[in-house]
Scaffold this motif. Structure first.
Motif, PDB file in Angstrom:
ATOM      1  N   LEU A   6       0.835  -1.206   0.000  1.00 38.19           N
ATOM      2  CA  LEU A   6       0.000   0.000   0.000  1.00 38.19           C
ATOM      3  C   LEU A   6       0.867   1.251   0.000  1.00 38.19           C
ATOM      4  O   LEU A   6       1.837   1.343   0.754  1.00 38.19           O
ATOM      5  N   LEU A   7       0.502   2.200  -0.852  1.00 36.93           N
ATOM      6  CA  LEU A   7       1.096   3.535  -0.809  1.00 36.93           C
ATOM      7  C   LEU A   7       0.051   4.493  -0.255  1.00 36.93           C
ATOM      8  O   LEU A   7      -1.107   4.487  -0.679  1.00 36.93           O
ATOM      9  N   MET A   8       0.439   5.347   0.670  1.00 41.57           N
ATOM     10  CA  MET A   8      -0.492   6.227   1.375  1.00 41.57           C
ATOM     11  C   MET A   8      -0.919   7.450   0.559  1.00 41.57           C
ATOM     12  O   MET A   8      -1.961   8.041   0.820  1.00 41.57           O
ATOM     13  N   LYS A   9      -0.085   7.858  -0.420  1.00 43.70           N
ATOM     14  CA  LYS A   9      -0.387   9.056  -1.208  1.00 43.70           C
ATOM     15  C   LYS A   9       0.364   8.994  -2.525  1.00 43.70           C
ATOM     16  O   LYS A   9       1.355   8.274  -2.659  1.00 43.70           O
ATOM     17  N   LYS A  10      -0.104   9.756  -3.496  1.00 47.70           N
ATOM     18  CA  LYS A  10       0.454   9.694  -4.841  1.00 47.70           C
ATOM     19  C   LYS A  10       1.924  10.098  -4.883  1.00 47.70           C
ATOM     20  O   LYS A  10       2.670   9.662  -5.761  1.00 47.70           O
ATOM     21  N   GLU A  11       2.350  10.928  -3.922  1.00 49.97           N
ATOM     22  CA  GLU A  11       3.745  11.373  -3.881  1.00 49.97           C
ATOM     23  C   GLU A  11       4.706  10.229  -3.581  1.00 49.97           C
ATOM     24  O   GLU A  11       5.927  10.367  -3.785  1.00 49.97           O
ATOM     25  N   GLU A  12       4.195   9.086  -3.110  1.00 47.06           N
ATOM     26  CA  GLU A  12       5.042   7.919  -2.831  1.00 47.06           C
ATOM     27  C   GLU A  12       5.253   7.039  -4.061  1.00 47.06           C
ATOM     28  O   GLU A  12       6.020   6.082  -4.006  1.00 47.06           O
ATOM     29  N   ILE A  13       4.588   7.359  -5.155  1.00 46.46           N
ATOM     30  CA  ILE A  13       4.739   6.554  -6.374  1.00 46.46           C
ATOM     31  C   ILE A  13       6.118   6.778  -6.960  1.00 46.46           C
ATOM     32  O   ILE A  13       6.504   7.897  -7.284  1.00 46.46           O
ATOM     33  N   ILE A 155      -2.033  12.382   3.843  1.00 42.05           N
ATOM     34  CA  ILE A 155      -2.803  11.141   3.842  1.00 42.05           C
ATOM     35  C   ILE A 155      -4.296  11.466   3.859  1.00 42.05           C
ATOM     36  O   ILE A 155      -4.734  12.392   4.540  1.00 42.05           O
ATOM     37  N   SER A 156      -5.056  10.707   3.105  1.00 43.20           N
ATOM     38  CA  SER A 156      -6.494  10.912   3.019  1.00 43.20           C
ATOM     39  C   SER A 156      -7.215   9.812   3.787  1.00 43.20           C
ATOM     40  O   SER A 156      -7.030   8.628   3.514  1.00 43.20           O
ATOM     41  N   LEU A 157      -8.037  10.203   4.738  1.00 46.37           N
ATOM     42  CA  LEU A 157      -8.782   9.239   5.563  1.00 46.37           C
ATOM     43  C   LEU A 157      -9.648   8.328   4.701  1.00 46.37           C
ATOM     44  O   LEU A 157      -9.664   7.105   4.883  1.00 46.37           O
ATOM     45  N   GLU A 158     -10.362   8.923   3.726  1.00 40.25           N
ATOM     46  CA  GLU A 158     -11.288   8.135   2.922  1.00 40.25           C
ATOM     47  C   GLU A 158     -10.557   7.156   1.997  1.00 40.25           C
ATOM     48  O   GLU A 158     -11.041   6.051   1.741  1.00 40.25           O
ATOM     49  N   ASP A 159      -9.387   7.531   1.496  1.00 39.02           N
ATOM     50  CA  ASP A 159      -8.625   6.617   0.641  1.00 39.02           C
ATOM     51  C   ASP A 159      -8.051   5.462   1.451  1.00 39.02           C
ATOM     52  O   ASP A 159      -8.032   4.310   1.010  1.00 39.02           O
ATOM     53  N   PHE A 160      -7.561   5.770   2.660  1.00 38.07           N
ATOM     54  CA  PHE A 160      -7.017   4.738   3.543  1.00 38.07           C
ATOM     55  C   PHE A 160      -8.110   3.737   3.912  1.00 38.07           C
ATOM     56  O   PHE A 160      -7.896   2.520   3.883  1.00 38.07           O
ATOM     57  N   TYR A 161      -9.291   4.248   4.207  1.00 42.36           N
ATOM     58  CA  TYR A 161     -10.439   3.390   4.510  1.00 42.36           C
ATOM     59  C   TYR A 161     -10.823   2.567   3.278  1.00 42.36           C
ATOM     60  O   TYR A 161     -11.060   1.354   3.371  1.00 42.36           O
ATOM     61  N   GLY A 162     -10.890   3.228   2.127  1.00 43.03           N
ATOM     62  CA  GLY A 162     -11.234   2.523   0.891  1.00 43.03           C
ATOM     63  C   GLY A 162     -10.235   1.441   0.535  1.00 43.03           C
ATOM     64  O   GLY A 162     -10.612   0.367   0.047  1.00 43.03           O
ATOM     65  N   ALA A 163      -8.960   1.710   0.787  1.00 40.81           N
ATOM     66  CA  ALA A 163      -7.923   0.707   0.535  1.00 40.81           C
ATOM     67  C   ALA A 163      -8.114  -0.503   1.447  1.00 40.81           C
ATOM     68  O   ALA A 163      -7.975  -1.658   1.023  1.00 40.81           O
ATOM     69  N   GLY A 164      -8.466  -0.239   2.703  1.00 43.90           N
ATOM     70  CA  GLY A 164      -8.731  -1.341   3.636  1.00 43.90           C
ATOM     71  C   GLY A 164      -9.917  -2.168   3.196  1.00 43.90           C
ATOM     72  O   GLY A 164      -9.897  -3.408   3.295  1.00 43.90           O
ATOM     73  N   HIS A 165     -10.950  -1.497   2.692  1.00 43.54           N
ATOM     74  CA  HIS A 165     -12.124  -2.201   2.173  1.00 43.54           C
ATOM     75  C   HIS A 165     -11.730  -3.086   0.995  1.00 43.54           C
ATOM     76  O   HIS A 165     -12.155  -4.259   0.909  1.00 43.54           O
ATOM     77  N   PHE A 166     -10.928  -2.547   0.088  1.00 43.43           N
ATOM     78  CA  PHE A 166     -10.491  -3.331  -1.068  1.00 43.43           C
ATOM     79  C   PHE A 166      -9.706  -4.577  -0.628  1.00 43.43           C
ATOM     80  O   PHE A 166      -9.947  -5.687  -1.121  1.00 43.43           O
TER      81      PHE A 166
END
Length: 244
Positions: A6-13, A155-166
């Protein structure tokens, strides 16, 4: 066993590392880019073209006739003059048969930065189960890289949550080797009961609520409401698979 990172934000790509080995990118921008893309395709959009900025979007629009496309975008959550705001519920009303040209601060940039991956999936809470289903047959030598677009370097709360859901959806039908970052998202997701509440409490969610966009929040929080699997191919997002 297929590895999931998992990457937390696009800047980590890291585009060079992404090109190494056999990597599959799963990109999320729950509020709102990937939700908008999934919703548009579900409502009959011909394709979605993610661009880096509004200038690129305007140049691209010149290739189309009036009525063939919808030009949508935002910059730092603000509307762009001459663009439709990228609200999935608003765009869904007029997108059937048209191309969506989309420029956003985080999600479309994350998609473009992911181009060196072997395959790029567009995921959201709406279609996470379908994308997870499509990835059940990954080979052991492949790595699934779940990319949270984040929020302008944060970091985005909703993206982190969505990633966990995925990731939770992935594990329902198979075994995967999760890195600690992937486990963190999974455990966070499993500790929450209400997807709408999480999205509503996020920074972007509060902005949407301020501007009375609760319908977009409701749509973005609707788990498994879309059975489509969109992929980015040759600069265009199209439906790869539909699960019925």
């Amino acid at each position: 066993m297929t590895k999931v990172h998992l990457l937390m934000k696009k800047e980590e790509i890291n585009e060079e590392k992404l090109a190494e080995g056999n990597k599959i990118a799963v990109v999320l921008d729950v509020l709102l880019a990937t939700t908008t893309i999934v919703s548009a395709l579900k409502e009959g959009a011909k394709e979605v073209i993610p661009v880096l900025n509004s200038n690129e979007a305007l140049e691209l629009a010149k290739r189309y006739k009036q009525g063939e496309y919808v030009l949508a975008g935002e910059l730092d959550a603000n509307p762009i003059e001459g663009f439709v705001y990228p609200s999935p519920t608003l765009i869904g009303e007029a997108i059937a048969g048209r191309t969506l040209i989309l420029s956003t601060t985080n999600g479309t940039v994350a998609l473009r930065k992911s181009l060196s991956a072997d395959k790029i999936y567009i995921a959201s809470i709406m279609n996470n189960p379908a994308v997870a289903n499509a990835l059940q047959k990954c080979n052991d030598n492949q790595t699934i890289l779940v990319i949270c677009s984040g929020n302008s370097g944060e970091i985005s709360l909703e993206d982190f949550y969505g990633a966990g859901h995925f990731i939770d959806c992935l594990l329902k039908n198979g075994k995967f080797d999760l890195t600690d970052a992937a486990k963190a998202a999974l455990y966070f997701y499993r500790g929450q009961d209400d997807s709408y509440e999480i999205l509503q409490d996020s920074y972007v969610g509060k902005l949407l609520e301020k501007y009375n966009q609760q319908t977009d929040l409701t749509l973005a929080a609707s788990k498994g409401s879309a059975s489509i699997v969109p992929v980015l191919k040759n600069g265009r997002v199209v439906i790869d698979t539909i699960f019925v």
